[in-house]
Design an enzyme around this catalytic site. Structure first.
Site, PDB file in Angstrom:
ATOM      1  N   ASP A  49       0.908  -0.993   0.069  1.00 27.66           N
ATOM      2  CA  ASP A  49      -0.125   0.214   0.032  1.00 27.66           C
ATOM      3  C   ASP A  49       1.116   1.287   0.003  1.00 27.66           C
ATOM      4  O   ASP A  49       1.660   1.418   0.898  1.00 27.66           O
ATOM      5  CB  ASP A  49      -0.789   0.037   1.450  1.00 27.66           C
ATOM      6  CG  ASP A  49      -1.602   1.193   1.560  1.00 27.66           C
ATOM      7  OD1 ASP A  49      -1.563   2.182   0.746  1.00 27.66           O
ATOM      8  OD2 ASP A  49      -2.718   1.086   2.270  1.00 27.66           O
ATOM      9  N   ILE A  50       0.859   2.109  -1.217  1.00 27.53           N
ATOM     10  CA  ILE A  50       1.585   3.111  -1.155  1.00 27.53           C
ATOM     11  C   ILE A  50       1.605   4.278   0.022  1.00 27.53           C
ATOM     12  O   ILE A  50       2.501   5.126   0.330  1.00 27.53           O
ATOM     13  CB  ILE A  50       1.434   4.018  -2.527  1.00 27.53           C
ATOM     14  CG1 ILE A  50       2.615   4.700  -3.170  1.00 27.53           C
ATOM     15  CG2 ILE A  50       0.365   4.607  -2.555  1.00 27.53           C
ATOM     16  CD1 ILE A  50       2.739   5.077  -4.348  1.00 27.53           C
ATOM     17  N   ASN A  93      -6.839  12.221 -11.675  1.00 30.23           N
ATOM     18  CA  ASN A  93      -7.650  12.192 -12.720  1.00 30.23           C
ATOM     19  C   ASN A  93      -7.547  13.773 -13.174  1.00 30.23           C
ATOM     20  O   ASN A  93      -7.027  14.701 -12.797  1.00 30.23           O
ATOM     21  CB  ASN A  93      -9.261  11.898 -12.823  1.00 30.23           C
ATOM     22  CG  ASN A  93      -9.737  12.485 -11.432  1.00 30.23           C
ATOM     23  OD1 ASN A  93      -9.781  13.482 -11.473  1.00 30.23           O
ATOM     24  ND2 ASN A  93     -10.163  11.534 -10.464  1.00 30.23           N
ATOM     25  N   GLY A 109      -9.515   3.806  -6.245  1.00 32.00           N
ATOM     26  CA  GLY A 109      -8.251   3.033  -6.312  1.00 32.00           C
ATOM     27  C   GLY A 109      -7.310   3.860  -5.464  1.00 32.00           C
ATOM     28  O   GLY A 109      -7.514   4.269  -4.381  1.00 32.00           O
ATOM     29  N   VAL A 110      -6.012   4.108  -6.057  1.00 36.61           N
ATOM     30  CA  VAL A 110      -4.877   4.547  -5.448  1.00 36.61           C
ATOM     31  C   VAL A 110      -5.273   6.013  -4.860  1.00 36.61           C
ATOM     32  O   VAL A 110      -4.730   6.646  -3.856  1.00 36.61           O
ATOM     33  CB  VAL A 110      -3.601   4.448  -6.049  1.00 36.61           C
ATOM     34  CG1 VAL A 110      -3.484   5.233  -7.287  1.00 36.61           C
ATOM     35  CG2 VAL A 110      -2.437   4.673  -5.234  1.00 36.61           C
ATOM     36  N   ASP A 111      -5.914   6.616  -5.773  1.00 36.29           N
ATOM     37  CA  ASP A 111      -6.352   8.203  -5.479  1.00 36.29           C
ATOM     38  C   ASP A 111      -7.022   8.346  -4.252  1.00 36.29           C
ATOM     39  O   ASP A 111      -6.892   9.220  -3.284  1.00 36.29           O
ATOM     40  CB  ASP A 111      -6.993   8.813  -6.687  1.00 36.29           C
ATOM     41  CG  ASP A 111      -7.414  10.378  -6.409  1.00 36.29           C
ATOM     42  OD1 ASP A 111      -6.272  11.050  -6.635  1.00 36.29           O
ATOM     43  OD2 ASP A 111      -8.503  10.719  -6.277  1.00 36.29           O
ATOM     44  N   GLY A 153      -5.456   0.451 -13.459  1.00 35.67           N
ATOM     45  CA  GLY A 153      -6.496   0.090 -12.842  1.00 35.67           C
ATOM     46  C   GLY A 153      -7.722   0.309 -13.391  1.00 35.67           C
ATOM     47  O   GLY A 153      -7.778  -0.092 -14.658  1.00 35.67           O
ATOM     48  N   VAL A 154      -8.671   1.382 -12.889  1.00 38.70           N
ATOM     49  CA  VAL A 154      -9.720   1.704 -13.799  1.00 38.70           C
ATOM     50  C   VAL A 154      -9.476   2.468 -15.078  1.00 38.70           C
ATOM     51  O   VAL A 154     -10.293   2.147 -16.101  1.00 38.70           O
ATOM     52  CB  VAL A 154     -10.394   3.088 -12.859  1.00 38.70           C
ATOM     53  CG1 VAL A 154     -11.451   3.680 -13.474  1.00 38.70           C
ATOM     54  CG2 VAL A 154     -10.965   2.151 -11.637  1.00 38.70           C
ATOM     55  N   TYR A 155      -8.281   2.937 -15.425  1.00 36.22           N
ATOM     56  CA  TYR A 155      -7.887   3.538 -16.504  1.00 36.22           C
ATOM     57  C   TYR A 155      -7.611   2.497 -17.781  1.00 36.22           C
ATOM     58  O   TYR A 155      -7.521   2.868 -18.986  1.00 36.22           O
ATOM     59  CB  TYR A 155      -7.103   4.515 -16.543  1.00 36.22           C
ATOM     60  CG  TYR A 155      -7.365   6.133 -16.319  1.00 36.22           C
ATOM     61  CD1 TYR A 155      -8.829   6.097 -15.786  1.00 36.22           C
ATOM     62  CD2 TYR A 155      -6.576   7.108 -16.334  1.00 36.22           C
ATOM     63  CE1 TYR A 155      -9.150   7.458 -15.434  1.00 36.22           C
ATOM     64  CE2 TYR A 155      -6.993   8.405 -15.596  1.00 36.22           C
ATOM     65  CZ  TYR A 155      -8.264   8.611 -15.376  1.00 36.22           C
ATOM     66  OH  TYR A 155      -8.730   9.716 -14.767  1.00 36.22           O
TER      67      TYR A 155
END
Ligand code: ADP
Length: 185
Positions: free
Chosen positions: A17-18, A31, A39-41, A130-132
């Site tokens: 986990d960053i 975005n 996600g990570v954001d 991920g989502v992208y």
């Protein structure tokens, strides 16, 4: 897993986990609207607290969002870092819409910002995979090459760490790093 360059700079891959890894600068997969996402954001905003979004609100008011392939800088709130570099990766549209160049540009921009802010350690997620929807087997060598090239040049960065959330992503980056290692030898 680690790659040590001839100039002593280090590129490291870890799974995790960053938001838990202490560095000078954490790179976020943001975005273009600079609005919170999942996600990570989402993880970065949850762990960092509302100060980060408050700063992004000011940036948005001043300049609008952020172009794909570029990044904006905020402080890191409660995260174990000084800065967050919010980089905007490309949305995968089949690969013929400039995605590779935009993805490389995210990593180059983050490394340029790192040098400008005298950052010694920096962490990256796997931007856009991920989502992208960017295929990770294609994204990994682009990401790693861009960071290796920057580490070879004039930079304050001593250590770059890719913090990869899941096993499949870690494995894709590990394989790409072995190819790069072989090409350097
Ligand atoms: P994008 O929209 O750029 O594709 P995502 O956040 O959807 O961004 O996914 C990018 C990568 O970040 C994915 O591999 C995802 O599994 C990973 N990720 C999600 N949460 C974390 C986290 N806390 N630390 C590191 N990586 C994460």
């Amino acid at each position: 897993m680690e790659l040590r360059l001839a100039n002593g700079k280090t590129l490291r891959l870890v799974q995790g986990d960053i938001t838990r890894v202490a560095v000078d600068a954490i790179v976020n997969a943001a975005n273009a609207a600079l609005r919170g996402g999942g996600g990570v954001d989402g993880a970065i905003h949850r762990a960092g607290g509302p100060a980060i979004m408050a700063e992004l609100d000011r940036i948005r008011a001043a300049q609008g969002g952020c172009a794909t392939g570029s990044a904006v800088v905020t402080a890191a709130g409660n995260l174990p870092a000084k800065y967050v570099f919010h980089a905007v990766g490309p949305i995968w549209r089949g690969g013929a819409q400039g995605e590779a160049e935009q993805l490389a540009s995210c990593y180059r921009t983050a490394m340029r910002l790192a040098a400008e802010h005298d950052v010694r350690s920096i962490s990256f997620p796997s931007i856009s995979t991920g989502v992208y929807g960017y295929p990770v087997e294609q994204a990994a060598p682009i990401a790693l090459r861009a960071v290796v090239e920057a580490l070879k040049g004039e930079t304050s960065v001593e250590t770059a760490i890719f913090v990869l959330f899941d096993r499949a992503t870690f494995d894709a980056y590990a394989q790409a790093l072995e190819s790069i290692r072989a090409s350097l030898e």
